[in-house]
Motif scaffolding. Structure first.
Motif, PDB file in Angstrom:
ATOM      1  N   SER A   1       7.283  -7.691  -3.043  1.00 22.38           N
ATOM      2  CA  SER A   1       6.037  -7.365  -2.334  1.00 22.38           C
ATOM      3  C   SER A   1       6.242  -6.116  -1.487  1.00 22.38           C
ATOM      4  CB  SER A   1       5.615  -8.534  -1.442  1.00 22.38           C
ATOM      5  OG  SER A   1       5.366  -9.682  -2.196  1.00 22.38           O
ATOM      6  N   VAL A   2       6.698  -5.033  -2.118  1.00 22.41           N
ATOM      7  CA  VAL A   2       7.005  -3.801  -1.383  1.00 22.41           C
ATOM      8  C   VAL A   2       5.808  -3.362  -0.551  1.00 22.41           C
ATOM      9  CG1 VAL A   2       8.786  -2.945  -2.938  1.00 22.41           C
ATOM     10  CG2 VAL A   2       6.427  -2.295  -3.321  1.00 22.41           C
ATOM     11  N   GLY A   3       6.127  -2.896   0.642  1.00 22.65           N
ATOM     12  CA  GLY A   3       5.081  -2.406   1.531  1.00 22.65           C
ATOM     13  C   GLY A   3       4.510  -3.461   2.457  1.00 22.65           C
TER      14      GLY A   3
ATOM     15  N   HIS B   1      -4.216   4.361   3.429  1.00 25.32           N
ATOM     16  CA  HIS B   1      -3.263   5.478   3.367  1.00 25.32           C
ATOM     17  C   HIS B   1      -1.856   4.945   3.067  1.00 25.32           C
ATOM     18  CE1 HIS B   1      -1.581   9.413   4.321  1.00 25.32           C
ATOM     19  NE2 HIS B   1      -0.697   8.801   5.090  1.00 25.32           N
ATOM     20  N   TRP B   2      -1.464   3.857   3.729  1.00 26.36           N
ATOM     21  CA  TRP B   2      -0.167   3.214   3.487  1.00 26.36           C
ATOM     22  C   TRP B   2      -0.098   2.683   2.061  1.00 26.36           C
ATOM     23  CZ3 TRP B   2       4.589   2.692   5.485  1.00 26.36           C
ATOM     24  CH2 TRP B   2       5.369   1.593   5.121  1.00 26.36           C
TER      25      TRP B   2
ATOM     26  N   ILE C   1       2.264   2.906  -3.447  1.00 23.85           N
ATOM     27  CA  ILE C   1       2.116   3.043  -4.898  1.00 23.85           C
ATOM     28  C   ILE C   1       2.840   4.295  -5.389  1.00 23.85           C
ATOM     29  CG2 ILE C   1       0.445   3.513  -6.742  1.00 23.85           C
ATOM     30  CD1 ILE C   1      -1.499   1.636  -5.140  1.00 23.85           C
ATOM     31  N   SER C   2       2.731   5.386  -4.634  1.00 23.74           N
ATOM     32  CA  SER C   2       3.369   6.639  -5.060  1.00 23.74           C
ATOM     33  C   SER C   2       4.889   6.588  -4.964  1.00 23.74           C
ATOM     34  CB  SER C   2       2.842   7.816  -4.230  1.00 23.74           C
ATOM     35  OG  SER C   2       3.391   7.813  -2.926  1.00 23.74           O
TER      36      SER C   2
ATOM     37  N   ILE D   1      11.481  -0.206  -2.827  1.00 22.47           N
ATOM     38  CA  ILE D   1      11.465   0.996  -1.993  1.00 22.47           C
ATOM     39  C   ILE D   1      12.594   0.802  -0.989  1.00 22.47           C
ATOM     40  CG2 ILE D   1      10.220   2.389  -0.308  1.00 22.47           C
ATOM     41  CD1 ILE D   1       7.623   1.633  -1.632  1.00 22.47           C
ATOM     42  N   ASN D   2      13.476   1.787  -0.868  1.00 20.92           N
ATOM     43  CA  ASN D   2      14.610   1.634   0.036  1.00 20.92           C
ATOM     44  C   ASN D   2      14.302   2.178   1.430  1.00 20.92           C
ATOM     45  OD1 ASN D   2      15.151   4.452   0.088  1.00 20.92           O
ATOM     46  ND2 ASN D   2      16.399   4.287  -1.758  1.00 20.92           N
ATOM     47  N   ALA D   3      15.246   1.973   2.360  1.00 19.52           N
ATOM     48  CA  ALA D   3      15.063   2.365   3.760  1.00 19.52           C
ATOM     49  C   ALA D   3      14.855   3.868   3.907  1.00 19.52           C
ATOM     50  CB  ALA D   3      16.259   1.915   4.591  1.00 19.52           C
TER      51      ALA D   3
END
Length: 167
Positions: A88-90, A131-132, A137-138, A148-150
Motif C-alpha cells: 500500500s505504497v504512499g 498531488h501526493w 503513481i509516478s 517506494i524507498n526512503a
C-alpha cells in the motif's frame, strides 16, 4: 491558495513559501521500522503495521498486537510521519497519541518532521491530497508488489509552511 498553477507541471507557482523536499524538512534520515514479528497484545507496546492503518491515515483501534522484540529506536514520538514503502505504497499515518508505547514495523518508513521547518499535521494533510497520489503513481516501482524507498520519499517536493509563519 488552491489555484491550478500550483499543481501543473512546469506551471508558474504562486506561493510565499519555499518549495522543499520531504527530506529537507526532516530531522535526520528516514528510518525503516522493526523486523519483529507480531504477538498477542501485551497491554504495553502496540506494534503498528501497514494493515493497522486506514487509507485515510487513521490507526485502527481493533485487534492491536505487540512486537515479539522491543526495539526502542523504532518507538514513535508525537508528530512522527509513517509512510508505507511496500504494498500500500504512499499510505501515511501521523502519530498523535500522547500516551503508550508504539513501535512501527519494517514495511513502514518514519520521517521525523522538524517542527521549526514545517508543521507535521500540515505535511500529513499534503500526503492525503491528489498531488501526493499523483506523485506516488509516478514513483512506484511496479512488479508483484509496488515499492517506494526512503530516498525516493525524501525527494517529494512541495511547499511546506514554516511554523513561525503560521502563527
Amino acid at each position: 491558495n488552491l489555484s491550478g498553477e500550483r499543481y501543473r507541471e512546469g506551471g508558474e507557482r504562486s506561493s510565499h513559501f519555499p518549495w522543499v523536499t520531504l527530506g529537507d524538512i526532516s530531522l535526520g534520515k528516514p528510518q525503516y521500522g522493526s523486523g519483529a514479528s507480531k504477538v498477542n497484545y501485551d497491554g504495553t507496546t502496540r506494534y503498528i503495521r501497514i494493515t493497522d492503518l486506514t487509507d485515510r491515515g487513521e490507526l485502527k483501534k481493533t485487534d492491536p498486537v505487540s512486537p515479539s522484540t522491543i526495539e526502542e529506536d523504532c518507538f514513535l514520538k508525537f508528530g512522527d510521519l509513517l509512510i508505507a514503502r511496500s504494498g500500500s505504497v504512499g499510505r501515511t499515518y501521523l502519530h498523535q497519541e500522547t500516551s503508550g508505547s508504539f513501535q512501527y514495523a519494517g514495511y513502514l518508513i518514519r520521517f521525523r518532521i522538524d517542527p521549526e521547518k514545517a508543521l507535521p499535521a500540515f505535511v500529513f494533510q499534503i500526503t492525503q491530497s491528489p498531488h501526493w497520489d499523483e506523485w506516488i503513481i509516478s514513483q512506484s516501482k511496479t512488479g508483484t508488489i509496488s515499492n517506494i524507498n526512503a530516498q525516493q520519499y525524501s525527494s517529494f517536493l512541495r511547499s511546506f509552511r514554516q511554523k513561525k509563519m503560521c502563527r
